[in-house]
Design an enzyme around this catalytic site. Structure first.
Site, mmCIF file in Angstrom:
data_model
loop_
_atom_site.group_PDB
_atom_site.id
_atom_site.type_symbol
_atom_site.label_atom_id
_atom_site.label_comp_id
_atom_site.label_asym_id
_atom_site.label_seq_id
_atom_site.Cartn_x
_atom_site.Cartn_y
_atom_site.Cartn_z
ATOM 1 C CG LEU A 173 -1.629 15.051 -1.672
ATOM 2 C CD1 LEU A 173 -1.635 15.964 -0.468
ATOM 3 C CD2 LEU A 173 -0.537 15.453 -2.651
ATOM 4 C CG LEU A 226 0.986 -7.287 -6.750
ATOM 5 C CD1 LEU A 226 1.632 -8.089 -7.871
ATOM 6 C CD2 LEU A 226 -0.440 -7.788 -6.508
ATOM 7 N N GLY A 271 -5.919 0.658 5.173
ATOM 8 C CA GLY A 271 -6.721 1.428 6.113
ATOM 9 C C GLY A 271 -6.568 2.893 5.766
ATOM 10 C CB ALA A 295 0.247 -10.808 0.993
ATOM 11 C CE LYS A 348 -12.422 9.853 2.309
ATOM 12 N NZ LYS A 348 -12.823 10.954 1.409
ATOM 13 C CD GLU A 360 -2.334 9.876 5.514
ATOM 14 O OE1 GLU A 360 -1.705 9.835 6.596
ATOM 15 O OE2 GLU A 360 -3.553 9.766 5.426
ATOM 16 C CB CYS A 418 -7.660 7.885 1.064
ATOM 17 S SG CYS A 418 -7.163 9.593 1.359
#
Length: 439
Positions: free
Chosen positions: A150, A254, A261, A256, A267, A152, A264
């Site tokens: 998935l 791609l 963050g 920049a 971590k 978000e 998913c």
């Protein structure tokens, strides 16, 4: 079919409601009473486009219910494990306490012939351990691993219209039975000819972490190029456009900017590294450490760029931060680059005001020391600089002429390379972005 979904957070709630769209009777189970109460009332406990409408339709159909009592999962033919696997505090490894607790709670209701399906992102080897536990405690039960993919902001679409299905199956005869049950669960999707990969547990577990690691690597690659572009005067957006025409590379991911963050990618790549170390294969993933380092450096560079634009000092300068969620079309602030930058700016003396279309309340709870505004116009009033740190459509479509009338100084820092630089500079703004020449 009768289906249970254990864990009703972002993944589980979307999966439960989506399964009713495929014609099944579904019960979602979670230990969080507030979350269950909200879902029962048709209120989404998180922001996700189209989800609340789907939830209401599913509840109205009578095929969807929610409960805090695992006993309500009794009699389900298929049980989906959809609980979170956060990063352990102070470590890179994944915390599997919630997976283990959910699996143990299922033992109270599980019966021979029923299928447990893991959807959580777990370290390789987890499924085999759970299969052994279920086989010992409730002989005749089945286990499959069916990773989720998935995005978000697109979760409903990705659930009902996936680009592939992956089944991790037992190597014995039970695997064929589990495959038939999963095909029945996903019958409308399978009938459309969606690609299906049937494999072993370990490969299925690795698919999600490998995919996330590849995407993270691609993002950090272009951000490393942005660092070089700043050193040489090259333009990273034009660079990305040029190499993106090569179909072996592609233009997606791609862009920049501030980097990734959320709950998913950061971590998952760290847990992947940790698991590789446990398996004695840590050398294979050492490159991911630099991927992570590049990603974090982007946040530091954005703070430095803000200081440069603000004449060398942040002290007392008013800064408007547009965006708090880690990505647009979400209220998820986990490991948000935008909030990290906002906090650093305030720590170094700036007067910071943050706004976001969906994530202000979540941000206020987690970062109460920051100031917040309901709209970009309110945040930008008398600002010395405006930072666009989450590429919401509302921010991409701002009128630079009208917006310029609100600020003290027309200085914009495009943290996502999302704005039309020519339009903003034509309106009198000084434009800066990571990896691009000053405009």
């Amino acid at each position: 079919m009768r289906i249970s979904v254990i864990g009703c957070g972002y993944l589980g709630a979307v999966h439960a409601a989506s399964m009713t769209e495929l014609g099944h009777e579904v019960v979602g189970v979670d230990v969080d009473q507030r979350k269950i109460s909200a879902l029962c009332a048709g209120r989404a406990p998180f922001y996700e486009p189209d989800f609340e409408q789907l939830l209401g339709h599913a509840l109205d159909s009578g095929r969807l219910s929610f409960s805090t009592d695992i006993a309500d999962a009794t009699g389900a033919q298929v049980h989906f494990l959809c609980v979170g696997t956060p990063q352990k505090h102070g470590e890179y490894a994944a915390d599997l306490r919630f997976v283990q607790a959910a699996a143990e709670s299922l033992l109270q209701v599980l019966a021979p012939g029923e299928l447990v399906v893991g959807k959580s992102t777990v370290p390789v080897g987890t499924a085999a351990g759970l299969a052994a536990m279920f086989g010992e405690k409730v002989p005749g039960t089945l286990l499959a691993w069916n990773p989720e993919f998935l995005r978000e902001g697109f979760a409903v679409r990705d659930t009902l219209h996936p680009d592939r299905l992956v089944y991790g199956l037992s190597p014995d005869g039970d695997g064929a039975t589990a495959e038939r049950l999963l095909d029945e669960v996903y019958a409308p999707i399978v009938a459309r000819g969606i690609p299906k990969v049937t494999t072993d547990y370990a490969t299925a577990e690795m698919v999600k972490t490998a995919a996330n690691s590849f995407l993270a690597t691609k993002i950090s690659f272009i951000n490393a190029m942005a660092e070089l572009c700043e050193a040489t005067g090259a333009d990273v957006k034009q660079l990305a456009d040029a190499i993106g025409y090569d179909d072996r590379i592609g233009r997606k991911f791609l862009n920049a900017g501030l980097g990734f963050g959320g709950g998913c990618l950061p971590k998952d790549i760290r847990a992947f590294m940790a698991r590789a170390g446990e398996l004695g294969a840590d050398q294979a993933l050492t490159f991911l450490r630099e991927v992570d380092n590049i990603n974090m450096r982007r946040r530091i560079r954005m703070v430095e760029l803000a200081r440069e634009v603000l004449d060398g000092s942040l002290l007392g300068k008013r800064v408007a931060v547009l965006g708090a969620a880690f990505k647009p079309d979400s209220d998820d602030i986990r490991d948000s680059p935008a909030l990290n930058v906002a906090a650093q700016l305030q720590l170094q003396g700036a007067v910071v005001c943050v706004t976001d279309p969906a994530a202000v309340e979540n941000s206020r709870r987690e970062w109460p020391h920051l100031d917040y505004a309901a709209t970009p116009e309110e945040a930008a009033a008398d600002a010395d600089a405006v930072l666009v740190l989450t590429e919401w459509r509302e921010y991409r479509e701002l009128d630079p002429v009208a917006f310029g009338a609100l600020v003290r100084q027309k200085r914009v820092l495009d943290g996502r390379n999302a704005l039309d630089r020519e339009a903003w500079t034509a309106a009198g703004w000084t434009y800066r972005a990571l990896g691009r020449r000053a405009g």
